[in-house]
Write a protein that holds these residues in place. Structure first.
Motif, PDB file in Angstrom:
ATOM      1  N   LEU A  20      30.189  13.191 -33.440  1.00 31.44           N
ATOM      2  CA  LEU A  20      28.815  13.872 -32.890  1.00 31.44           C
ATOM      3  C   LEU A  20      27.450  12.876 -32.790  1.00 31.44           C
ATOM      4  CD1 LEU A  20      28.939  17.456 -34.437  1.00 31.44           C
ATOM      5  CD2 LEU A  20      30.218  16.707 -32.316  1.00 31.44           C
ATOM      6  N   SER A  21      26.873  12.885 -31.773  1.00 27.12           N
ATOM      7  CA  SER A  21      25.649  12.101 -31.602  1.00 27.12           C
ATOM      8  C   SER A  21      24.437  13.064 -31.416  1.00 27.12           C
ATOM      9  CB  SER A  21      25.753  11.029 -30.402  1.00 27.12           C
ATOM     10  OG  SER A  21      26.853  10.373 -30.698  1.00 27.12           O
ATOM     11  N   CYS A  22      23.489  12.713 -31.828  1.00 29.89           N
ATOM     12  CA  CYS A  22      21.896  13.364 -31.446  1.00 29.89           C
ATOM     13  C   CYS A  22      21.119  12.393 -31.215  1.00 29.89           C
ATOM     14  CB  CYS A  22      21.656  14.180 -32.793  1.00 29.89           C
ATOM     15  SG  CYS A  22      20.083  14.991 -32.823  1.00 29.89           S
ATOM     16  N   ALA A  23      20.557  12.444 -29.938  1.00 31.96           N
ATOM     17  CA  ALA A  23      19.799  11.393 -29.347  1.00 31.96           C
ATOM     18  C   ALA A  23      18.330  12.182 -29.427  1.00 31.96           C
ATOM     19  CB  ALA A  23      20.178  11.018 -28.226  1.00 31.96           C
ATOM     20  N   ALA A  24      17.347  11.617 -30.141  1.00 38.29           N
ATOM     21  CA  ALA A  24      15.872  12.017 -30.022  1.00 38.29           C
ATOM     22  C   ALA A  24      15.042  11.659 -28.859  1.00 38.29           C
ATOM     23  CB  ALA A  24      15.214  11.911 -31.347  1.00 38.29           C
ATOM     24  N   SER A  25      14.432  12.133 -28.225  1.00 34.34           N
ATOM     25  CA  SER A  25      13.396  11.723 -27.292  1.00 34.34           C
ATOM     26  C   SER A  25      11.872  12.441 -27.474  1.00 34.34           C
ATOM     27  CB  SER A  25      13.876  11.907 -25.913  1.00 34.34           C
ATOM     28  OG  SER A  25      13.970  13.332 -25.502  1.00 34.34           O
ATOM     29  N   GLY A  26      11.056  11.885 -26.924  1.00 35.39           N
ATOM     30  CA  GLY A  26       9.637  12.459 -27.147  1.00 35.39           C
ATOM     31  C   GLY A  26       9.035  12.292 -28.366  1.00 35.39           C
ATOM     32  N   GLY A  27       9.529  11.386 -28.931  1.00 29.47           N
ATOM     33  CA  GLY A  27       9.149  10.860 -30.409  1.00 29.47           C
ATOM     34  C   GLY A  27       9.978  10.257 -31.124  1.00 29.47           C
ATOM     35  N   THR A  28       9.642   9.513 -32.248  1.00 26.71           N
ATOM     36  CA  THR A  28      10.554   8.703 -33.265  1.00 26.71           C
ATOM     37  C   THR A  28      10.788   9.635 -34.309  1.00 26.71           C
ATOM     38  OG1 THR A  28      11.234   6.969 -34.402  1.00 26.71           O
ATOM     39  CG2 THR A  28       8.772   7.867 -34.427  1.00 26.71           C
ATOM     40  N   VAL A  29      12.247   9.453 -34.574  1.00 28.58           N
ATOM     41  CA  VAL A  29      12.695  10.239 -35.785  1.00 28.58           C
ATOM     42  C   VAL A  29      12.972   9.400 -36.878  1.00 28.58           C
ATOM     43  CG1 VAL A  29      13.441  12.236 -34.578  1.00 28.58           C
ATOM     44  CG2 VAL A  29      15.067  10.538 -34.845  1.00 28.58           C
ATOM     45  N   SER A  30      12.699   8.010 -36.677  1.00 25.68           N
ATOM     46  CA  SER A  30      13.108   6.811 -37.606  1.00 25.68           C
ATOM     47  C   SER A  30      12.571   7.229 -38.880  1.00 25.68           C
ATOM     48  CB  SER A  30      12.747   5.560 -37.076  1.00 25.68           C
ATOM     49  OG  SER A  30      11.436   5.399 -36.788  1.00 25.68           O
ATOM     50  N   SER A  31      11.591   7.934 -39.094  1.00 22.60           N
ATOM     51  CA  SER A  31      10.559   7.945 -40.358  1.00 22.60           C
ATOM     52  C   SER A  31      10.948   9.315 -40.852  1.00 22.60           C
ATOM     53  CB  SER A  31       9.266   7.677 -40.320  1.00 22.60           C
ATOM     54  OG  SER A  31       8.679   8.509 -39.256  1.00 22.60           O
ATOM     55  N   THR A  32      11.804  10.204 -40.323  1.00 22.73           N
ATOM     56  CA  THR A  32      11.864  11.647 -40.780  1.00 22.73           C
ATOM     57  C   THR A  32      13.270  11.692 -41.425  1.00 22.73           C
ATOM     58  OG1 THR A  32      12.344  12.383 -38.515  1.00 22.73           O
ATOM     59  CG2 THR A  32      10.237  12.259 -39.376  1.00 22.73           C
ATOM     60  N   ALA A  33      13.554  12.884 -41.849  1.00 24.09           N
ATOM     61  CA  ALA A  33      15.053  13.379 -42.399  1.00 24.09           C
ATOM     62  C   ALA A  33      15.506  13.929 -41.130  1.00 24.09           C
ATOM     63  CB  ALA A  33      14.735  14.128 -43.681  1.00 24.09           C
ATOM     64  N   MET A  34      16.998  13.848 -41.050  1.00 21.55           N
ATOM     65  CA  MET A  34      17.684  14.511 -40.195  1.00 21.55           C
ATOM     66  C   MET A  34      18.898  15.223 -40.678  1.00 21.55           C
ATOM     67  SD  MET A  34      16.223  13.423 -37.129  1.00 21.55           S
ATOM     68  CE  MET A  34      17.403  14.006 -35.874  1.00 21.55           C
ATOM     69  N   GLY A  35      19.238  16.109 -40.083  1.00 22.85           N
ATOM     70  CA  GLY A  35      20.365  17.072 -40.724  1.00 22.85           C
ATOM     71  C   GLY A  35      21.239  17.544 -39.649  1.00 22.85           C
ATOM     72  N   TRP A  36      22.289  17.958 -40.057  1.00 23.04           N
ATOM     73  CA  TRP A  36      23.485  18.652 -39.067  1.00 23.04           C
ATOM     74  C   TRP A  36      23.772  19.910 -39.844  1.00 23.04           C
ATOM     75  CZ3 TRP A  36      25.060  17.301 -34.456  1.00 23.04           C
ATOM     76  CH2 TRP A  36      24.777  15.630 -34.142  1.00 23.04           C
ATOM     77  N   PHE A  37      23.729  20.931 -38.888  1.00 28.00           N
ATOM     78  CA  PHE A  37      23.964  22.170 -39.363  1.00 28.00           C
ATOM     79  C   PHE A  37      25.099  22.795 -38.536  1.00 28.00           C
ATOM     80  CE2 PHE A  37      20.539  23.658 -42.163  1.00 28.00           C
ATOM     81  CZ  PHE A  37      19.610  22.714 -41.987  1.00 28.00           C
ATOM     82  N   ARG A  38      25.767  23.826 -39.116  1.00 24.38           N
ATOM     83  CA  ARG A  38      26.788  24.598 -37.924  1.00 24.38           C
ATOM     84  C   ARG A  38      26.746  25.946 -38.188  1.00 24.38           C
ATOM     85  NH1 ARG A  38      32.548  22.703 -40.717  1.00 24.38           N
ATOM     86  NH2 ARG A  38      32.816  24.287 -42.544  1.00 24.38           N
ATOM     87  N   GLN A  39      27.334  26.843 -37.003  1.00 23.37           N
ATOM     88  CA  GLN A  39      27.140  28.226 -36.986  1.00 23.37           C
ATOM     89  C   GLN A  39      28.521  28.468 -36.632  1.00 23.37           C
ATOM     90  OE1 GLN A  39      23.672  30.215 -35.195  1.00 23.37           O
ATOM     91  NE2 GLN A  39      24.273  32.100 -36.618  1.00 23.37           N
ATOM     92  N   ALA A  40      29.387  29.163 -37.147  1.00 19.15           N
ATOM     93  CA  ALA A  40      30.353  29.830 -36.586  1.00 19.15           C
ATOM     94  C   ALA A  40      30.208  31.090 -36.126  1.00 19.15           C
ATOM     95  CB  ALA A  40      31.803  29.831 -37.692  1.00 19.15           C
ATOM     96  N   PRO A  41      31.154  31.721 -35.199  1.00 15.54           N
ATOM     97  CA  PRO A  41      30.954  33.116 -34.869  1.00 15.54           C
ATOM     98  C   PRO A  41      30.776  34.163 -35.896  1.00 15.54           C
ATOM     99  CG  PRO A  41      32.486  32.230 -33.528  1.00 15.54           C
ATOM    100  CD  PRO A  41      32.436  31.119 -34.523  1.00 15.54           C
ATOM    101  N   GLY A  42      29.799  35.055 -35.822  1.00 13.57           N
ATOM    102  CA  GLY A  42      29.619  36.052 -36.653  1.00 13.57           C
ATOM    103  C   GLY A  42      29.086  35.381 -38.240  1.00 13.57           C
ATOM    104  N   LYS A  43      28.676  34.408 -38.189  1.00 13.35           N
ATOM    105  CA  LYS A  43      28.267  33.992 -39.578  1.00 13.35           C
ATOM    106  C   LYS A  43      26.795  33.368 -39.551  1.00 13.35           C
ATOM    107  CE  LYS A  43      32.812  33.048 -41.334  1.00 13.35           C
ATOM    108  NZ  LYS A  43      33.727  32.001 -41.900  1.00 13.35           N
ATOM    109  N   GLY A  44      26.144  32.762 -40.501  1.00 12.83           N
ATOM    110  CA  GLY A  44      25.132  32.279 -40.683  1.00 12.83           C
ATOM    111  C   GLY A  44      25.062  30.825 -40.375  1.00 12.83           C
ATOM    112  N   ARG A  45      24.062  30.126 -40.270  1.00 15.72           N
ATOM    113  CA  ARG A  45      23.851  28.527 -39.940  1.00 15.72           C
ATOM    114  C   ARG A  45      24.001  28.090 -41.299  1.00 15.72           C
ATOM    115  NH1 ARG A  45      19.372  27.153 -35.911  1.00 15.72           N
ATOM    116  NH2 ARG A  45      17.987  27.910 -37.335  1.00 15.72           N
TER     117      ARG A  45
END
Length: 124
Positions: A20-45
């Motif tokens: 998976l890729s996540c491209a950022a625009s409108g600002g830089t994310v180079s100095s901030t933390a990044m995360g990946w989350f997931r949500q399955a049907p009927g479950k929380g994130r």
């Protein structure tokens, strides 16, 4: 306003891999933390993985340790999630998120910007 766009999701057989890729625009994310989350049907994130601004600090949920790897290319303003040895229970919508913090929170309310999500489906 930072905008995040995920890509790379799809259908894969159990044991397969996706990146998976996540491209950022409108600002830089180079100095901030990044995360990946997931949500399955009927479950929380749930958090899957996170990385500090330099990726010197990373976090992985127990259910992905040894199988998933988070990385980032700050020059490209992009974060990746390499997913190997996929299991049917990994099926979910995967979201990328950016935090204003330097060190990655492990809770969703610690993140300030979210992508729209990308579907990952693992068949048995």
């Amino acid at each position: 306003q930072v905008q995040l766009v995920e890509s790379g999701g799809g259908l894969v057989q159990a044991g397969g891999s996706l990146r998976l890729s996540c491209a950022a625009s409108g600002g830089t994310v180079s100095s901030t933390a990044m995360g990946w989350f997931r949500q399955a049907p009927g479950k929380g994130r749930d958090i899957v993985a996170a990385a500090s601004a330099s990726a010197g600090t990373t976090y992985y949920a127990d259910f992905v340790k040894g199988r998933f790897t988070i990385s980032r290319d700050n020059a490209k303003n992009t974060v990746y999630l390499q997913m190997n040895s996929l299991k049917p229970e990994d099926t979910a919508v995967y979201y990328c998120a950016a935090s204003r913090r330097i060190y990655p929170p492990t809770y969703d309310y610690g993140y300030d910007y979210w992508g729209q999500g990308t579907q990952v489906t693992v068949s048995s």
